[in-house]
Design a protein around this motif. Structure first.
Motif, PDB file in Angstrom:
ATOM      1  N   ASN A 181       5.071  -1.391   2.569  1.00 49.18           N
ATOM      2  CA  ASN A 181       6.132  -1.412   1.560  1.00 49.18           C
ATOM      3  C   ASN A 181       6.209  -2.758   0.838  1.00 49.18           C
ATOM      4  O   ASN A 181       6.582  -3.777   1.428  1.00 49.18           O
ATOM      5  CB  ASN A 181       7.479  -1.094   2.212  1.00 49.18           C
ATOM      6  N   ALA A 182       5.869  -2.739  -0.448  1.00 48.29           N
ATOM      7  CA  ALA A 182       5.870  -3.974  -1.234  1.00 48.29           C
ATOM      8  C   ALA A 182       7.281  -4.537  -1.415  1.00 48.29           C
ATOM      9  O   ALA A 182       7.452  -5.751  -1.577  1.00 48.29           O
ATOM     10  CB  ALA A 182       5.232  -3.723  -2.599  1.00 48.29           C
TER      11      ALA A 182
ATOM     12  N   GLY B 229       8.823   0.945  -7.258  1.00 48.86           N
ATOM     13  CA  GLY B 229       8.919   2.351  -6.902  1.00 48.86           C
ATOM     14  C   GLY B 229       8.736   3.322  -8.042  1.00 48.86           C
ATOM     15  O   GLY B 229       8.995   3.003  -9.203  1.00 48.86           O
ATOM     16  N   THR B 230       8.267   4.532  -7.675  1.00 49.75           N
ATOM     17  CA  THR B 230       8.073   5.602  -8.653  1.00 49.75           C
ATOM     18  C   THR B 230       8.935   6.814  -8.336  1.00 49.75           C
ATOM     19  O   THR B 230       9.366   7.527  -9.232  1.00 49.75           O
ATOM     20  CB  THR B 230       6.596   6.026  -8.687  1.00 49.75           C
ATOM     21  N   GLN B 231       9.206   7.053  -7.031  1.00 49.74           N
ATOM     22  CA  GLN B 231      10.108   8.130  -6.637  1.00 49.74           C
ATOM     23  C   GLN B 231      10.542   7.901  -5.199  1.00 49.74           C
ATOM     24  O   GLN B 231       9.955   7.079  -4.476  1.00 49.74           O
ATOM     25  CB  GLN B 231       9.450   9.494  -6.821  1.00 49.74           C
ATOM     26  N   HIS B 232      11.563   8.676  -4.754  1.00 48.25           N
ATOM     27  CA  HIS B 232      12.222   8.352  -3.487  1.00 48.25           C
ATOM     28  C   HIS B 232      11.327   8.523  -2.271  1.00 48.25           C
ATOM     29  O   HIS B 232      11.530   7.871  -1.235  1.00 48.25           O
ATOM     30  CB  HIS B 232      13.479   9.216  -3.328  1.00 48.25           C
ATOM     31  N   ASN B 233      10.331   9.368  -2.328  1.00 48.26           N
ATOM     32  CA  ASN B 233       9.564   9.664  -1.118  1.00 48.26           C
ATOM     33  C   ASN B 233       8.184   9.003  -1.082  1.00 48.26           C
ATOM     34  O   ASN B 233       7.327   9.386  -0.303  1.00 48.26           O
ATOM     35  CB  ASN B 233       9.418  11.176  -0.940  1.00 48.26           C
TER      36      ASN B 233
ATOM     37  N   LYS C   4       0.863  -1.188   0.000  1.00 48.40           N
ATOM     38  CA  LYS C   4       0.000   0.000   0.000  1.00 48.40           C
ATOM     39  C   LYS C   4       0.899   1.237   0.000  1.00 48.40           C
ATOM     40  O   LYS C   4       1.840   1.315   0.776  1.00 48.40           O
ATOM     41  CB  LYS C   4      -0.907   0.001   1.223  1.00 48.40           C
ATOM     42  N   SER C   5       0.622   2.177  -0.896  1.00 47.94           N
ATOM     43  CA  SER C   5       1.463   3.367  -0.999  1.00 47.94           C
ATOM     44  C   SER C   5       1.267   4.296   0.195  1.00 47.94           C
ATOM     45  O   SER C   5       0.237   4.276   0.876  1.00 47.94           O
ATOM     46  CB  SER C   5       1.170   4.110  -2.299  1.00 47.94           C
ATOM     47  N   GLY C   6       2.266   5.121   0.448  1.00 45.67           N
ATOM     48  CA  GLY C   6       2.211   6.115   1.520  1.00 45.67           C
ATOM     49  C   GLY C   6       3.401   7.036   1.414  1.00 45.67           C
ATOM     50  O   GLY C   6       4.282   6.859   0.577  1.00 45.67           O
ATOM     51  N   HIS C   7       3.445   8.061   2.275  1.00 47.06           N
ATOM     52  CA  HIS C   7       4.556   9.002   2.274  1.00 47.06           C
ATOM     53  C   HIS C   7       5.726   8.390   3.044  1.00 47.06           C
ATOM     54  O   HIS C   7       5.570   7.920   4.173  1.00 47.06           O
ATOM     55  CB  HIS C   7       4.123  10.327   2.923  1.00 47.06           C
ATOM     56  N   ALA C   8       6.913   8.429   2.438  1.00 46.94           N
ATOM     57  CA  ALA C   8       8.076   7.801   3.060  1.00 46.94           C
ATOM     58  C   ALA C   8       8.499   8.497   4.354  1.00 46.94           C
ATOM     59  O   ALA C   8       9.205   7.899   5.179  1.00 46.94           O
ATOM     60  CB  ALA C   8       9.239   7.784   2.071  1.00 46.94           C
ATOM     61  N   ALA C   9       8.076   9.755   4.550  1.00 44.84           N
ATOM     62  CA  ALA C   9       8.464  10.489   5.756  1.00 44.84           C
ATOM     63  C   ALA C   9       7.639  10.100   6.967  1.00 44.84           C
ATOM     64  O   ALA C   9       8.005  10.431   8.102  1.00 44.84           O
ATOM     65  CB  ALA C   9       8.347  11.992   5.506  1.00 44.84           C
ATOM     66  N   ARG C  10       6.511   9.457   6.744  1.00 47.04           N
ATOM     67  CA  ARG C  10       5.645   9.087   7.860  1.00 47.04           C
ATOM     68  C   ARG C  10       5.508   7.571   7.939  1.00 47.04           C
ATOM     69  O   ARG C  10       5.832   6.847   6.999  1.00 47.04           O
ATOM     70  CB  ARG C  10       4.263   9.732   7.669  1.00 47.04           C
TER      71      ARG C  10
END
Length: 353
Positions: A193-194, A230-234, A182-188
């Motif tokens: 994480n697949a 992944g699509t981008q670092h965050n 499930k996608s989410g913001h990497a800062a929180r």
């Protein structure tokens, strides 16, 4: 034809083949060449797609039929070539060129063994097939012409084996696996994480051992060879895909292996095909016994060939070395071609199957 003439003709034909690009599914020029060459030799070739075959004269349906087969397609040349891959270049005993070792030398050696063996009566019929799409396991290759041929009792498949008989061969199954999250913001601390799920499954592929091993082929071998996520670092990735290359032994069908894997990992698993199973032949087959008598050593091959698509006994044997295949500056020794023609004739002349 004496053996010198046969050998020189075989080398000349191979040089012409190298000079005509014959990538998988693009073999038409070499197929044309083989058809023309067989016609010049007084034979009547048949063709389907880019597959070419010829049947021994005076075919007798009361006799068993032996198939001689090798492939005319090549892989794409790798970037490290220092020579022109489509320009046959000789240096003493060495002939350089794409497809020279895998498997042009086998094609011309089997073709000329066919011409020699059919000069006199044999206790069998012979069929020679120069087939397409072997390097991609394509359905437009040998599989597409088997129904056009007489019933086959036994086959000789030409691949670079240093003229030792490969009496067993590993199968191949490629898996496309997908781990879902499930996608989410990497800062929180959110999302699922697949990649982490995929890593767990990848570790299973790295460490799991199927319990049944093979005397000739060893264990089932599983290798994770590609991964993407992944699509981008965050952004926490919601999907991670990876590819698994599986080389099966005769102890398991590809379907059985797939069922075990599906029950052990959490990722979604899809097989590209189940049809390329392990194959083999009895070590007491008359052809194999003849090979042993002249000092050749039977072995199990880790690499795949069109044997996997043949529902009859077959052996893989041909000139050259497997380690030269798909490499830069691929080559064959001219002496290996001569030895192959002579050995094919020696092993097949008068053989009872």
């Amino acid at each position: 034809m004496n053996m010198d003439e046969v050998f020189y003709n075989a080398v000349d034909l191979l040089k012409e083949m190298i000079g005509k690009p014959s990538l998988s599914r693009e073999e038409n020029e070499v197929a044309d060449l083989v058809c023309h060459y067989l016609t010049k030799q007084g034979a009547t070739p048949f063709r389907k797609g880019n597959n070419v075959w010829v049947v021994s004269p005076n075919f007798d349906d009361q006799k068993p039929t032996i198939l001689l087969n090798s492939h005319i397609d090549t892989v794409k040349p790798v970037s490290a070539w220092t020579k022109d891959p489509f320009n046959p270049e000789t240096d003493g005993d060495i002939l350089y060129g794409l497809g020279s070792n895998d498997a042009g030398a086998s094609v011309v050696s089997l073709l000329h063994a066919f011409l020699v063996l059919t000069q006199k009566p044999q206790p069998y019929n012979l069929v020679f097939v120069a087939s397409a799409e072997e390097e991609v396991s394509g359905k437009g290759g040998i599989e597409s012409v088997l129904t056009e041929l007489p019933d086959i009792a036994f086959a000789v498949v030409g691949e670079p084996t240093e003229m030792h008989p490969a009496i067993a061969e590993k199968g191949l199954m490629v898996l496309d696996c997908t781990a879902h999250g499930k996608s989410g913001h990497a800062a929180r601390s959110e999302g699922d994480n697949a990649i982490y799920k995929a890593v767990s499954d990848i570790e299973w592929f790295q460490t799991y051992r199927f319990p049944k091993s093979s005397e000739l082929l060893g264990d089932v071998k599983m290798s994770v060879t590609m991964i993407q996520a992944g699509t981008q670092h965050n952004v926490v990735p919601d999907k991670c895909t990876f590819v698994v290359d599986i080389r099966s032994n005769e102890q398991y069908s590809n379907t059985e292996i797939y069922e075990v894997i599906s029950s052990k990992i959490q990722s979604e698993v899809k097989a590209r095909s189940f049809r390329l199973n392990s194959s083999g032949i009895d070590a007491k087959h008359p052809f194999v016994e003849r090979a042993i008598m002249i000092g050749k050593t039977p072995y199990g091959s880790p690499t795949l060939s069109d044997q996997a698509l043949m529902p009859f006994p077959s052996v893989k044997i041909g000139p050259g070395k497997s380690s030269r295949s798909h490499t830069a500056d691929e080559y064959i020794r001219l002496s290996e071609i001569r030895e192959a023609i002579e050995l094919y004739v020696r092993l097949l002349d008068g053989l009872l199957v």
